[in-house]
Design an enzyme around this catalytic site. Structure first.
Site, PDB file in Angstrom:
ATOM      1  N   LYS A 252      38.483  28.919  13.304  1.00  0.00           N
ATOM      2  CA  LYS A 252      39.305  29.870  12.535  1.00  0.00           C
ATOM      3  C   LYS A 252      40.641  30.097  13.230  1.00  0.00           C
ATOM      4  O   LYS A 252      40.684  30.284  14.444  1.00  0.00           O
ATOM      5  CB  LYS A 252      38.561  31.205  12.408  1.00  0.00           C
ATOM      6  CG  LYS A 252      39.353  32.284  11.691  1.00  0.00           C
ATOM      7  CD  LYS A 252      38.535  33.552  11.493  1.00  0.00           C
ATOM      8  CE  LYS A 252      38.799  34.575  12.551  1.00  0.00           C
ATOM      9  NZ  LYS A 252      38.075  35.833  12.326  1.00  0.00           N
TER      10      LYS A 252
ATOM     11  N   GLU B 142      42.460  70.320   9.006  1.00  0.00           N
ATOM     12  CA  GLU B 142      41.840  70.280  10.335  1.00  0.00           C
ATOM     13  C   GLU B 142      40.326  70.356  10.216  1.00  0.00           C
ATOM     14  O   GLU B 142      39.778  70.962   9.307  1.00  0.00           O
ATOM     15  CB  GLU B 142      42.379  71.441  11.195  1.00  0.00           C
ATOM     16  CG  GLU B 142      43.818  71.212  11.611  1.00  0.00           C
ATOM     17  CD  GLU B 142      44.328  72.277  12.583  1.00  0.00           C
ATOM     18  OE1 GLU B 142      43.581  73.234  12.885  1.00  0.00           O
ATOM     19  OE2 GLU B 142      45.480  72.131  13.033  1.00  0.00           O
TER      20      GLU B 142
ATOM     21  N   HIS C 135      33.966  44.557  20.092  1.00  0.00           N
ATOM     22  CA  HIS C 135      34.465  43.182  19.873  1.00  0.00           C
ATOM     23  C   HIS C 135      34.527  42.430  21.197  1.00  0.00           C
ATOM     24  O   HIS C 135      34.189  41.254  21.264  1.00  0.00           O
ATOM     25  CB  HIS C 135      35.823  43.234  19.191  1.00  0.00           C
ATOM     26  CG  HIS C 135      36.336  41.892  18.808  1.00  0.00           C
ATOM     27  ND1 HIS C 135      35.651  41.063  17.952  1.00  0.00           N
ATOM     28  CD2 HIS C 135      37.433  41.200  19.195  1.00  0.00           C
ATOM     29  CE1 HIS C 135      36.318  39.928  17.814  1.00  0.00           C
ATOM     30  NE2 HIS C 135      37.398  39.990  18.560  1.00  0.00           N
TER      31      HIS C 135
HETATM   32  C1  R5P Z   1      37.614  38.754  14.783  1.00  0.00           C
HETATM   33  O1  R5P Z   1      37.627  37.878  15.671  1.00  0.00           O
HETATM   34  C2  R5P Z   1      36.346  39.382  14.343  1.00  0.00           C
HETATM   35  O2  R5P Z   1      35.237  38.789  14.955  1.00  0.00           O
HETATM   36  C3  R5P Z   1      36.183  39.309  12.833  1.00  0.00           C
HETATM   37  O3  R5P Z   1      36.093  37.947  12.458  1.00  0.00           O
HETATM   38  C4  R5P Z   1      37.333  39.937  12.132  1.00  0.00           C
HETATM   39  O4  R5P Z   1      37.563  41.223  12.608  1.00  0.00           O
HETATM   40  C5  R5P Z   1      37.094  39.965  10.640  1.00  0.00           C
HETATM   41  O5  R5P Z   1      38.236  40.472  10.028  1.00  0.00           O
HETATM   42  P1  R5P Z   1      38.536  40.239   8.501  1.00  0.00           P
HETATM   43  O6  R5P Z   1      37.358  40.701   7.725  1.00  0.00           O
HETATM   44  O7  R5P Z   1      39.756  41.090   8.262  1.00  0.00           O
HETATM   45  O8  R5P Z   1      38.839  38.787   8.309  1.00  0.00           O
END
Ligand code: R5P
Length: 284
Positions: free
Chosen positions: A185, A35, A123
């Site tokens: 992507k 803790e 985000h």
């Molecule tokens: C997702 O849309 C975010 O903008 C990042 O591209 C994402 O969190 C990156 O994650 P990772 O490094 O696991 O590919």
């Protein structure tokens, strides 16, 4: 007075410097059963306490709640909570039956100990609506231009997906020259990402890939590989939040990155610039 959790000591001291405010010493302890405990040395009677705590781990989240409570107990008149990196923020809807809206759950918990919240580059900005107190998002993307080499050749600021184009534009603007483009992507799973390069012309240019978070490093490593295959000059990556889960750092090296730059919203070795001045502007 600025107070920070163990996870955000660099950010907290940078914020105190930017605001020319006092930085209060906090003791961090852990009991044998795991803790956590925090202890404020300063008297906060009648003062505004700015409690700073990134929450990339469950432990750091608990530290933030404890520090808010300690600040109130120490007599703080008002409490502003600064969250340099808000963990769970990407779980902002119920993805399957039986699951929580995790971002809302943690936002509610944080709201109980504060009068106001400031979050750096969540985000999705809409995560601010989950707090029960006024909450604002601060954009620190322009800070990412500061540590970049000033010798970039025909620089291209590239977003690995369309969602990050705004970030790439702000870094490009702050750098003062260059073009902006993006890849497409598709994420097929936690660690599986497909990158489509399209018409992007990178031959001989230095490319800076800009994203909000590097988590597993999959998005960035796939982008670096694609850029090297296309004949780019040097390939740098930059992000606001260097989460660097698992072997992310190694994946970037293996993909052939020429440099990694990030802010101190999460304190890592690649945190070469502070996002704190952007927060200071919002708090003044
Ligand atoms: C997702 O849309 C975010 O903008 C990042 O591209 C994402 O969190 C990156 O994650 P990772 O490094 O696991 O590919």
């Amino acid at each position: 007075m600025i107070l920070s959790t163990a996870a955000s000591q660099s950010f907290g001291t940078a914020l105190a410097a930017a605001l020319e405010a006092d930085y209060g010493l906090v003791e961090y302890e852990q009991f044998p059963d795991g803790e956590r405990l925090v202890r404020i040395e300063a008297d906060l009677a009648g003062k505004r306490a700015v409690v700073v705590g990134a929450t990339p781990t469950a432990e750091s989240h608990v530290d933030l709640l404890l520090l808010q409570d300690a600040a109130r107990e120490a007599g703080a008149d008002s409490i502003v909570t600064v969250i340099p990196y808000m963990g769970y923020a990407r779980q902002d809807s119920q993805f399957a039956d039986g699951e929580p809206i995790s971002a809302r759950a943690v936002a509610r918990a944080i709201s109980t100990g504060t009068d106001r919240v400031v979050v750096v580059n969540p985000h999705e900005q809409a995560v601010c609506d989950f707090f029960d107190v006024p909450a604002t998002a601060v954009d620190a993307a322009h800070r990412l231009a500061t540590p970049l080499p000033d010798t970039l050749e025909a620089p291209l600021f590239l977003a690995p997906d369309e969602g990050a184009v705004g970030l790439a534009e702000r870094v490009c603007d702050a750098y003062g020259e260059g073009a902006v483009d993006y890849f497409e992507k598709v994420r097929h799973g936690g660690d599986e990402v497909e990158i489509t390069t399209g018409e992007t012309a990178v031959d001989g240019r230095d490319v800076v890939v800009v994203d909000d978070i590097i988590a597993t490093g999959t998005t960035m490593s796939k982008s670096i590989e694609a850029l090297n295959d296309l004949g780019a000059g040097r390939v740098f990556v930059t992000c606001v939040h260097p989460l660097f889960a698992r072997n992310a750092r190694s994946k970037l090296a293996d993909a052939g990155v020429d440099g990694i730059y990030a802010t101190d919203t999460i304190e890592r070795t690649v945190s070469t610039v502070s996002a704190a001045p952007a927060v200071a502007d919002a708090l003044d």
